[in-house]
Design an enzyme around this catalytic site. Structure first.
Site, mmCIF file in Angstrom:
data_model
loop_
_atom_site.group_PDB
_atom_site.id
_atom_site.type_symbol
_atom_site.label_atom_id
_atom_site.label_comp_id
_atom_site.label_asym_id
_atom_site.label_seq_id
_atom_site.Cartn_x
_atom_site.Cartn_y
_atom_site.Cartn_z
ATOM 1 N N SER A 227 104.755 114.054 -74.226
ATOM 2 C CA SER A 227 105.258 113.168 -72.927
ATOM 3 C C SER A 227 103.399 113.111 -73.114
ATOM 4 C CB SER A 227 105.705 114.044 -71.257
ATOM 5 O OG SER A 227 105.364 113.681 -70.353
ATOM 6 N N TYR B 6 106.419 121.478 -65.980
ATOM 7 C CA TYR B 6 106.957 120.661 -66.555
ATOM 8 C C TYR B 6 105.713 120.483 -67.975
ATOM 9 C CZ TYR B 6 108.024 115.623 -68.945
ATOM 10 O OH TYR B 6 108.807 115.180 -69.880
ATOM 11 N N LYS C 288 105.110 120.864 -71.895
ATOM 12 C CA LYS C 288 105.266 119.267 -72.760
ATOM 13 C C LYS C 288 103.928 119.607 -73.763
ATOM 14 C CE LYS C 288 108.190 118.253 -73.116
ATOM 15 N NZ LYS C 288 109.812 118.021 -73.021
ATOM 16 N N SER D 235 115.797 104.995 -67.795
ATOM 17 C CA SER D 235 116.566 105.815 -67.738
ATOM 18 C C SER D 235 117.150 106.142 -66.324
ATOM 19 C CB SER D 235 116.377 106.734 -68.751
ATOM 20 O OG SER D 235 115.459 107.879 -68.583
#
Length: 389
Positions: free
Chosen positions: A233, A261, A265, A295
């Site tokens: 990401s 996070y 990544k 999404s």
């Protein structure tokens, strides 16, 4: 001292991530307010694409590049990768994790449509079976098919069991797409193995999976270049370091969902680079940022909005607006999967990072740090050994 320095870097990283996120949101809202694009989709307004490139040049971070369709020049999209560029994959075996929905589903679907046997992993057998049935129906006549298998990345035992089942049935592999991942949970969560959930699901279980499957992948090199695509990401660029310490990973005083996070990544990029190095002439590995993908990412924020705003304002204004932003601005799952499909099928060089659609970007100093990549590999092996794997 090293732990303290690491934590200070994590604090800086968190601030960087917030700034980058606000910049992305600001560009997105600007696009909406200007009412750009046609047919309800904002398909690449050049001035904003040029602004994103200028910001990337000034900041040294490619965070915004390709993150939204509006940030890609129409001319660049016209020559970008499409499913028509995927060669025949008949006789090839692929693995795609997290393939029952979204990016993973569309990745597996297109590989099967080109004739590959695609082992798809999901957390639930029922969901995996449903996805495989849809893929097999769409790929009927192409020679490819999906084979559903369960792999719960929050469990090292489940991950290991998956590799054992797979290797019992397949002697050779040709493509591995490590697609599955989760955002950083808030508050922090731990797996059955006693590890930070984001760290294990986004990195360590994929590391274990790859290590077990690597011999089969190398045997597949007899049929041509093998490829590994690791889905990362742009949030990785917020990571100014990668903490290689369970003390840091498990210290609640230093936990932040976005922060953790981001570093998982970054681990994905470093891991891909080290895989590429270790594969040598047998194959290549690269990392991909799929962009902001529509999404349902706003759905989990609806309750938060209802808690902040009067019900009528939240339900009739704020939430519909966010849904429209998602539908109008973001990549579809099919388009978002294109970059990792390119890395799995046609790219000829490894150790790189790509943004939508199939656009190579410069690695920053952290992502390009070969020493750090080797240290991450060694740290991952130590953690697995401590857990009996």
């Amino acid at each position: 001292q090293r732990q303290a320095a690491c934590c200070r870097s994590l604090d800086s990283m968190s601030r960087c991530g917030r700034v980058a996120g606000l910049a992305s949101v600001a560009v997105a809202l600007l696009a909406v307010l200007l009412g750009l694009g046609a047919g309800g989709h904002l398909g690449g307004f050049s001035p904003l694409a040029e602004l994103a490139e200028a910001l990337a040049s000034l900041s040294g971070s490619p965070f915004l590049l390709g993150t939204l369709p509006i940030l890609v020049r129409p001319a660049d999209r016209a020559v970008a990768f499409s499913v028509a560029d995927i060669p025949s994959l008949k006789g090839k075996t692929a693995v795609v994790t997290g393939a029952n929905i979204g990016l993973g589903f569309h990745t597996a679907l297109e590989l099967a449509r080109k004739g590959a046997k695609v082992v798809i992993t999901c957390r639930s057998q029922a969901k995996c079976d449903t996805a495989a049935a849809l893929i097999n129906k769409a790929a009927a006549g192409a020679g490819g098919r999906a084979v559903p298998m369960v792999a719960e990345l929050g469990s090292l035992a489940s991950t290991l069991s998956f590799t054992q089942t797979l290797l019992a049935a397949h002697d050779k592999l040709h493509i591995i797409v490590l697609n599955a991942g989760i955002p950083g949970p808030a508050p922090q969560e731990f797996t059955e193995d006693g590890l930070d959930k984001a760290f294990q699901v986004n990195h360590l279980s994929h590391f274990l999976m790859y290590k077990r499957l690597e011999p089969a992948l190398k045997r597949g090199a007899a049929d041509g270049l093998v490829r590994v695509a690791v889905v990362s990401s742009a949030m990785a660029y917020a990571a100014r370091t990668v903490p290689l310490s369970l003390d840091v990973l498990h210290d609640p005083a230093h936990y932040g969902a976005d922060r953790f996070y981001a570093y998982t990544k970054m681990m994905n990029i470093l891991f891909a680079g080290e895989v590429d190095h270790r594969l040598g002439s047998d194959g290549i590995a690269n990392a991909a940022h799929p962009g902001g993908v529509a999404s349902g990412i706003w759905r989990k924020e609806e309750d938060k909005l209802r808690g902040l705003l009067p019900a009528v304002m939240a339900d009739r204004i704020a939430i519909p607006f966010l849904h429209q932003v998602e539908a109008s601005l973001m990549w579809s799952s099919a388009d978002g999967a294109l970059t990792q499909l390119a890395l799995a099928t046609v790219v000829e060089e490894g150790g790189r990072m790509f943004h939508p659609i199939f656009r190579q970007v410069e690695l920053n100093a952290v992502a390009a740090n070969r020493t750090l990549a080797r240290e991450l590999w060694a740290f991952s092996e130590r953690v697995l050994a401590e857990k009996g794997y």
